[in-house]
Design a protein around this motif. Structure first.
Motif, short mmCIF file in Angstrom:
data_model
loop_
_atom_site.label_atom_id
_atom_site.label_comp_id
_atom_site.label_asym_id
_atom_site.label_seq_id
_atom_site.Cartn_x
_atom_site.Cartn_y
_atom_site.Cartn_z
N GLY A 12 1.56 -10.56 28.28
CA GLY A 12 2.63 -10.65 29.28
C GLY A 12 3.98 -10.49 28.63
N PRO A 13 5.03 -10.38 29.45
CA PRO A 13 6.38 -10.16 28.92
C PRO A 13 6.98 -11.42 28.28
CG PRO A 13 6.46 -10.38 31.30
CD PRO A 13 5.01 -10.43 30.93
N ALA A 14 8.16 -11.24 27.67
CA ALA A 14 8.84 -12.33 26.97
C ALA A 14 9.15 -13.49 27.90
CB ALA A 14 10.14 -11.81 26.37
N GLY A 15 8.85 -14.70 27.46
CA GLY A 15 9.19 -15.90 28.21
C GLY A 15 8.25 -16.20 29.37
N SER A 16 7.13 -15.48 29.46
CA SER A 16 6.21 -15.73 30.58
C SER A 16 5.39 -17.00 30.33
CB SER A 16 5.30 -14.52 30.83
OG SER A 16 4.59 -14.19 29.67
N GLY A 17 5.48 -17.54 29.12
CA GLY A 17 4.76 -18.79 28.84
C GLY A 17 3.51 -18.61 28.01
N LYS A 18 3.33 -17.41 27.45
CA LYS A 18 2.10 -17.11 26.70
C LYS A 18 1.83 -18.13 25.59
CE LYS A 18 3.58 -13.12 25.36
NZ LYS A 18 4.93 -13.19 25.98
N SER A 19 2.83 -18.36 24.72
CA SER A 19 2.60 -19.23 23.56
C SER A 19 2.27 -20.65 23.99
CB SER A 19 3.82 -19.28 22.64
OG SER A 19 4.22 -18.00 22.30
N SER A 20 3.08 -21.19 24.92
CA SER A 20 2.88 -22.58 25.34
C SER A 20 1.52 -22.74 26.00
CB SER A 20 3.94 -22.99 26.36
OG SER A 20 5.19 -22.49 26.02
N VAL A 21 1.20 -21.81 26.89
CA VAL A 21 -0.04 -21.93 27.66
C VAL A 21 -1.26 -21.67 26.75
CG1 VAL A 21 -1.36 -20.90 29.55
CG2 VAL A 21 1.09 -21.37 29.85
N GLU A 35 15.82 -17.76 31.86
CA GLU A 35 16.33 -19.13 31.89
C GLU A 35 15.53 -20.03 30.95
OE1 GLU A 35 17.07 -20.66 35.77
OE2 GLU A 35 17.76 -22.58 34.96
N ARG A 36 14.22 -19.82 30.91
CA ARG A 36 13.38 -20.61 30.00
C ARG A 36 13.82 -20.39 28.56
NH1 ARG A 36 7.47 -18.86 32.35
NH2 ARG A 36 7.41 -20.24 34.16
N ARG A 37 14.03 -19.12 28.21
CA ARG A 37 14.45 -18.80 26.83
C ARG A 37 15.84 -19.37 26.53
NH1 ARG A 37 11.00 -15.33 24.12
NH2 ARG A 37 9.52 -17.04 23.89
N TRP A 38 16.72 -19.28 27.52
CA TRP A 38 18.09 -19.77 27.34
C TRP A 38 18.08 -21.27 27.07
CZ3 TRP A 38 21.22 -22.73 30.90
CH2 TRP A 38 22.55 -22.84 30.49
N LYS A 39 17.22 -21.99 27.82
CA LYS A 39 17.12 -23.45 27.61
C LYS A 39 16.69 -23.75 26.17
CE LYS A 39 16.36 -25.24 32.24
NZ LYS A 39 15.32 -25.35 33.26
N GLU A 40 15.77 -22.95 25.65
CA GLU A 40 15.34 -23.15 24.25
C GLU A 40 16.52 -22.98 23.31
OE1 GLU A 40 10.70 -21.75 23.95
OE2 GLU A 40 12.23 -20.20 23.82
N HIS A 41 17.33 -21.93 23.55
CA HIS A 41 18.52 -21.70 22.71
C HIS A 41 19.49 -22.86 22.82
CE1 HIS A 41 17.58 -17.73 21.23
NE2 HIS A 41 17.36 -17.27 22.45
N ASP A 77 0.95 -15.34 38.00
CA ASP A 77 2.42 -15.44 38.04
C ASP A 77 2.77 -16.93 38.03
OD1 ASP A 77 5.13 -15.73 38.83
OD2 ASP A 77 5.09 -13.69 39.60
N ASN A 78 3.39 -17.38 36.93
CA ASN A 78 3.68 -18.82 36.82
C ASN A 78 5.17 -19.12 36.95
OD1 ASN A 78 3.85 -19.75 33.30
ND2 ASN A 78 4.29 -17.78 34.22
N SER A 79 5.87 -18.26 37.78
CA SER A 79 7.30 -18.50 38.01
C SER A 79 7.53 -19.92 38.53
CB SER A 79 7.86 -17.53 39.05
OG SER A 79 7.70 -16.22 38.62
N ALA A 80 6.60 -20.38 39.39
CA ALA A 80 6.78 -21.70 40.00
C ALA A 80 5.75 -22.71 39.51
CB ALA A 80 6.71 -21.56 41.52
N MET A 81 5.20 -22.45 38.31
CA MET A 81 4.20 -23.38 37.77
C MET A 81 4.65 -23.85 36.40
SD MET A 81 0.95 -21.08 38.71
CE MET A 81 -0.37 -21.80 37.80
N ASP A 82 4.33 -25.11 36.06
CA ASP A 82 4.67 -25.54 34.71
C ASP A 82 3.51 -25.20 33.76
OD1 ASP A 82 2.79 -27.54 34.97
OD2 ASP A 82 4.23 -29.13 35.37
N ILE A 83 3.70 -25.56 32.49
CA ILE A 83 2.71 -25.18 31.47
C ILE A 83 1.36 -25.81 31.78
CG2 ILE A 83 2.16 -25.41 29.00
CD1 ILE A 83 5.28 -25.42 28.56
N GLU A 84 1.38 -27.08 32.15
CA GLU A 84 0.14 -27.82 32.39
C GLU A 84 -0.64 -27.19 33.56
OE1 GLU A 84 -0.25 -29.89 29.92
OE2 GLU A 84 -2.28 -30.22 30.68
#
Ligand code: CDP
Ligand code: CDP
Length: 238
Positions: free
Chosen positions: A10-19, A161-167, A208-215
């Protein structure tokens, strides 16, 4: 239960690493972040001032480079790291997470000979199953026969926005619109490149996890894992 090979692209910031890390940890599987390998090699190219379009030198660099991925320490994990990355024996876990390295990695990732070297290492590392590997071409090129393939997505705004929060948490002075632009540029390059572009494999499940958290996302994938495992068990029982 049979150990599966699970791919998450998936694209950048889609949650691949966390999930991927969460799913792997619940299943007791190996977690492998293929993007970290492209980033580590890009860092080396930047440090050695190797031009990012010099295919011959980049291929030699890839062949002469040793990249290792290890689980993070508890302290690193609390700081948001999903794995530890070593480049020729030296830890580069934080150094590879800058916007410059991200852009450089996606330029270097357009070069077929560089990809060949890294793909062979990824196939070796994940051979035997019991692995969750994430990236851009894992379900299409690295493990085309994987038992479970996920294409993880979210809207560009949510991902930026997810990536920005990390920064923000790291104290990096970068605006949300700069991060959105970085993510858009990289997505476009990753989707439009000739070799192994970012595409959904025909047999990958779109999440599509736009509205889902990692868990929640991890739980959905674990349900799909159980489904695949019982399908495999039913075939064996016949
Ligand atoms: O690996 P990838 O670039 O696809 O994404 P990531 O590094 O796993 O996630 C980027 C950021 O989004 C991390 O800070 C995650 O904690 C966060 N995230 C989130 O808030 N909700 C999700 N469903 C997935 C990730
Ligand atoms: O974490 P994020 O999703 O931002 O990126 P990454 O997974 O660390 O990957 C960095 C870059 O490496 C991507 O933008 C891709 O250009 C490249 N990459 C790739 O081409 N193929 C992969 N399997 C993984 C990453």
């Amino acid at each position: 239960m049979r150990d599966l090979t699970i791919t998450i692209d998936g694209p950048a910031g889609s949650g691949k690493s966390s999930v991927a890390r969460r799913v792997a940890s619940i299943l007791g599987y190996l977690y492998l972040d293929s993007g970290a390998m492209y980033r580590a090699l890009a860092l080396k190219a930047l440090n050695q001032s190797v031009p990012l379009d010099d295919e011959g030198r980049l291929e030699r660099l890839a062949r002469d480079t040793h990249i290792q991925l290890k689980p993070p320490t508890p302290h690193q994990e609390r700081a948001g790291a999903k794995n530890r990355v070593f480049l020729d024996g030296i830890e580069v876990t934080d150094a590879i997470r800058t916007a410059d390295v991200a852009q450089a990695s996606s330029r270097l990732a357009t070069i077929a000979v560089v990809r060949q070297v890294l793909v062979a290492e990824q196939q070796c590392a994940g051979a035997g199953g019991g692995v969750v590997m994430e990236g851009r071409d894992i379900g299409t090129v690295v493990f085309p026969d994987a038992e479970l393939k996920i294409f993880l997505d979210a809207s560009p705004e949510v991902r930026a926005e997810r990536r920005w929060k990390e920064h923000q948490e790291k104290g990096d002075a970068v605006t949300l619109s700069e991060v959105l632009e970085e993510v858009r540029q990289r997505d476009q390059r990753d989707r439009e490149r000739k070799v192994s572009p970012l595409v959904r494999a025909p047999d990958a499940i779109l999440v599509d996890n736009s509205a889902m958290d990692i868990e929640e996302t991890a739980r959905l994938i674990l349900m799909l894992v159980r489904e695949r495992q019982s399908e495999a068990a039913a075939v064996v029982a016949k």
